[in-house]
Design an enzyme around this catalytic site. Structure first.
Site, PDB file in Angstrom:
ATOM      1  N   ARG A 121       0.823  -1.231   0.000  1.00 42.00           N
ATOM      2  CA  ARG A 121       0.000   0.000   0.000  1.00 42.00           C
ATOM      3  C   ARG A 121       0.852   1.274   0.000  1.00 42.00           C
ATOM      4  NH1 ARG A 121      -2.435  -3.334   3.619  1.00 42.00           N
ATOM      5  NH2 ARG A 121      -4.350  -4.295   2.833  1.00 42.00           N
ATOM      6  N   LYS A 143       2.540  11.164 -10.796  1.00 48.51           N
ATOM      7  CA  LYS A 143       1.579  10.373 -11.577  1.00 48.51           C
ATOM      8  C   LYS A 143       2.285   9.115 -12.032  1.00 48.51           C
ATOM      9  CE  LYS A 143      -1.583  13.655 -13.739  1.00 48.51           C
ATOM     10  NZ  LYS A 143      -2.075  14.144 -15.035  1.00 48.51           N
ATOM     11  N   GLU A 185       7.917  18.489 -24.854  1.00 40.55           N
ATOM     12  CA  GLU A 185       7.402  18.881 -23.533  1.00 40.55           C
ATOM     13  C   GLU A 185       8.028  20.206 -23.094  1.00 40.55           C
ATOM     14  OE1 GLU A 185       4.912  17.226 -22.305  1.00 40.55           O
ATOM     15  OE2 GLU A 185       5.089  15.153 -22.988  1.00 40.55           O
ATOM     16  N   LYS A 227       7.098  22.708 -13.409  1.00 40.69           N
ATOM     17  CA  LYS A 227       6.273  21.543 -13.059  1.00 40.69           C
ATOM     18  C   LYS A 227       6.117  21.439 -11.540  1.00 40.69           C
ATOM     19  CE  LYS A 227       4.563  17.157 -13.975  1.00 40.69           C
ATOM     20  NZ  LYS A 227       4.525  15.974 -14.814  1.00 40.69           N
ATOM     21  N   GLU A 237      -4.716  17.340  -9.625  1.00 44.97           N
ATOM     22  CA  GLU A 237      -5.428  17.860 -10.795  1.00 44.97           C
ATOM     23  C   GLU A 237      -6.897  18.128 -10.482  1.00 44.97           C
ATOM     24  OE1 GLU A 237      -3.789  15.920 -14.286  1.00 44.97           O
ATOM     25  OE2 GLU A 237      -5.446  16.678 -15.484  1.00 44.97           O
ATOM     26  N   ARG A 242      -3.175  22.056 -12.730  1.00 44.15           N
ATOM     27  CA  ARG A 242      -2.347  20.998 -13.307  1.00 44.15           C
ATOM     28  C   ARG A 242      -2.852  20.585 -14.688  1.00 44.15           C
ATOM     29  NH1 ARG A 242       0.574  15.850 -10.245  1.00 44.15           N
ATOM     30  NH2 ARG A 242       1.595  15.089 -12.133  1.00 44.15           N
ATOM     31  N   ASN A 246      -1.799  19.550 -19.794  1.00 43.97           N
ATOM     32  CA  ASN A 246      -2.298  18.685 -20.871  1.00 43.97           C
ATOM     33  C   ASN A 246      -2.415  19.431 -22.193  1.00 43.97           C
ATOM     34  OD1 ASN A 246      -2.620  16.334 -19.317  1.00 43.97           O
ATOM     35  ND2 ASN A 246      -4.474  17.190 -18.409  1.00 43.97           N
ATOM     36  N   HIS A 249      -2.180  17.762 -25.547  1.00 40.80           N
ATOM     37  CA  HIS A 249      -2.294  16.333 -25.293  1.00 40.80           C
ATOM     38  C   HIS A 249      -3.649  15.753 -25.691  1.00 40.80           C
ATOM     39  CE1 HIS A 249       1.501  16.867 -23.334  1.00 40.80           C
ATOM     40  NE2 HIS A 249       1.557  15.605 -22.929  1.00 40.80           N
ATOM     41  N   HIS A 253      -2.874  12.731 -27.684  1.00 42.24           N
ATOM     42  CA  HIS A 253      -3.223  11.378 -27.220  1.00 42.24           C
ATOM     43  C   HIS A 253      -4.137  10.682 -28.219  1.00 42.24           C
ATOM     44  CE1 HIS A 253      -2.356  12.240 -22.682  1.00 42.24           C
ATOM     45  NE2 HIS A 253      -1.305  11.764 -23.306  1.00 42.24           N
ATOM     46  N   HIS A 267       5.607   9.864 -28.339  1.00 39.11           N
ATOM     47  CA  HIS A 267       4.729  10.768 -27.579  1.00 39.11           C
ATOM     48  C   HIS A 267       4.986  12.237 -27.941  1.00 39.11           C
ATOM     49  CE1 HIS A 267       2.288  12.163 -24.246  1.00 39.11           C
ATOM     50  NE2 HIS A 267       3.296  12.904 -23.830  1.00 39.11           N
TER      51      HIS A 267
END
Ligand SMILES: NC(=O)c1ccc[n+]([C@@H]2O[C@H](COP(=O)([O-])OP(=O)(O)OC[C@H]3O[C@@H](n4cnc5c(N)ncnc54)[C@H](O)[C@@H]3O)[C@@H](O)[C@H]2O)c1
Ligand SMILES: [Zn+2]
Length: 365
Positions: A121, A143, A185, A227, A237, A242, A246, A249, A253, A267
């Protein structure tokens, strides 16, 4: 050494940027007092390049160490790979206090992080990013995720590292295509937050592509700081800050998904096209001038990034935008530029404007 704090209260941590820092990693990790043994998730190529200096440093500081290598592929972010990695970690741990180190790009960063997030955990985690993309983006912010067969990063967690150790020198062994991948990026941060950084990139792009140490340290530091600030303000987010990361993206994506992640485009290349599509949308909405689009296109081109995707069905891309994570209450949210250095979130972009921009940037033939 450059030091940046990611401000998250009791879970705050530092990003340490220094040439050769891998050789000091044992001392730094020992000082954190989080583990007696380090389980290093990496791939064979990165282990061959940087594994021995990491292991030596850990052993010299009295930390036991073991490598777990995975295939050099996005497919290593699978449930099977997560399971095998976790089993190997449990066998190594034997209850003596272990931390997980991801040594590599975003793939091993995301996999190692997800293993650390789920094992017992939550187990201490350390990022040693070795691609430009990982150094400026994926290693910061917690993330972590694995993929499902049909969608990337759908199974994940927020699990912050205890420290990020960034060595700009390791980028020397990266291919120029991977440098361009990370540059997408870097350009993204400049467009969202920092027009001075954008001008700096325009002026210094050829030095950057030659990995000039002064330029590399500056762009890694600047992007890591941006960042860190965003993550500190909106870790999960939830507040909207945040989600601006994106930018580019949503369509990016969708391009990756429509090409079934076949890696014809990586990417950063998909994001390059996605950013230009977002600029096209903003132009059509009358929010920016053609000059901003040509500046962005010029910089991306010089950075070795594409302006169009070829051989991908644009209708599939349009359909795939519907499955993007940035949907709130059934409405798609678009991060749209208001020029270079500032973006806004729009939830009412007309569908025909989206379609037009995708048709301009994605061609089947
Ligand atoms: N967690 C996040 O916030 C976040 C953000 C962006 C991307 N990602 C994820 O990151 C992944 C992409 O990461 P990536 O672009 O770093 O790709 P990657 O991890 O596949 O690395 C790219 C290639 O570079 C090689 N490599 C790595 N470091 C090297 C070095 N120093 N010298 C020589 N070769 C080296 C790798 O072996 C690989 O072949 C995707 O899975 C994406 O979903 C995560
Ligand atoms: Zn990205």
């Amino acid at each position: 050494m450059k030091k940046i704090k990611v401000p998250l209260g009791a879970r705050s941590y530092y990003i340490l940027i220094k040439k050769g820092i891998i050789s000091s990693s044992g001392r730094i990790i020992k000082k954190l007092n989080i583990a007696n043994a380090c389980f290093i998730v990496t791939n064979k190529k990165i282990k061959a390049l940087y594994g021995s200096r990491l292991k030596k440093s850990l052993l010299n500081s009295g930390l036991d160490a073991m490598f777990h290598t995975v295939a050099d592929s996005e497919r290593s972010k699978s449930h099977l790979s997560w399971f095998r990695t976790t089993q190997s970690l449990a066998r190594f741990d034997r209850g003596r206090g272990v931390c997980v180190i991801s040594l590599g790009g975003g793939v091993v960063g995301d996999l190692g992080g997800f293993v650390a997030a789920t094992y017992r955990r939550g187990t201490a985690f350390i990022q040693i990013p070795t691609t430009l993309l990982a150094q400026v983006d994926s290693s910061i912010g917690g993330k972590v995720a694995i993929d499902l067969d049909f969608a990337k990063n759908l199974v994940g967690a927020f699990h912050q590292p205890r420290v990020v150790l960034t060595d700009p020198h390791v980028l020397r062994t990266l291919s120029s295509r991977q440098i361009s991948n990370g540059m997408a990026e870097v350009v993204k941060y400049a467009v969202i937050f920092d027009k001075r950084l954008f001008s700096y990139l325009e002026k210094n792009i050829s030095r950057i592509l030659k990995l000039d140490p002064v330029c590399m340290e500056y762009i890694i530091y600047r992007c890591s700081r941006l960042k860190a600030e965003v993550v500190g303000a909106d870790e999960k987010e939830k507040k909207g800050y945040r989600s601006v990361l994106n930018f580019g993206h949503t369509i990016g994506h969708a391009i990756e998904s429509a090409s079934c992640y076949k890696q014809t485009l990586n990417h950063g290349e998909a994001i390059s096209i996605g950013m230009l599509a977002a600029f096209d949308i903003a132009t059509n909405l009358g929010m920016i001038t053609d000059r901003s689009v040509s500046r962005l296109e010029g910089l991306l081109k010089k950075a070795g990034l594409p302006a169009k995707a070829k051989g991908i069905n644009p209708l599939k891309v349009i359909a795939a935008t519907g499955y993007d994570k940035k949907i709130i209450n059934g409405r798609k949210r678009w991060i749209i530029p208001e020029g270079i250095g500032h973006t806004i979130i729009c939830s009412n972009v007309p569908a025909d404007i989206i379609k037009e921009s995708v048709l301009k940037r994605v061609v089947q033939a």
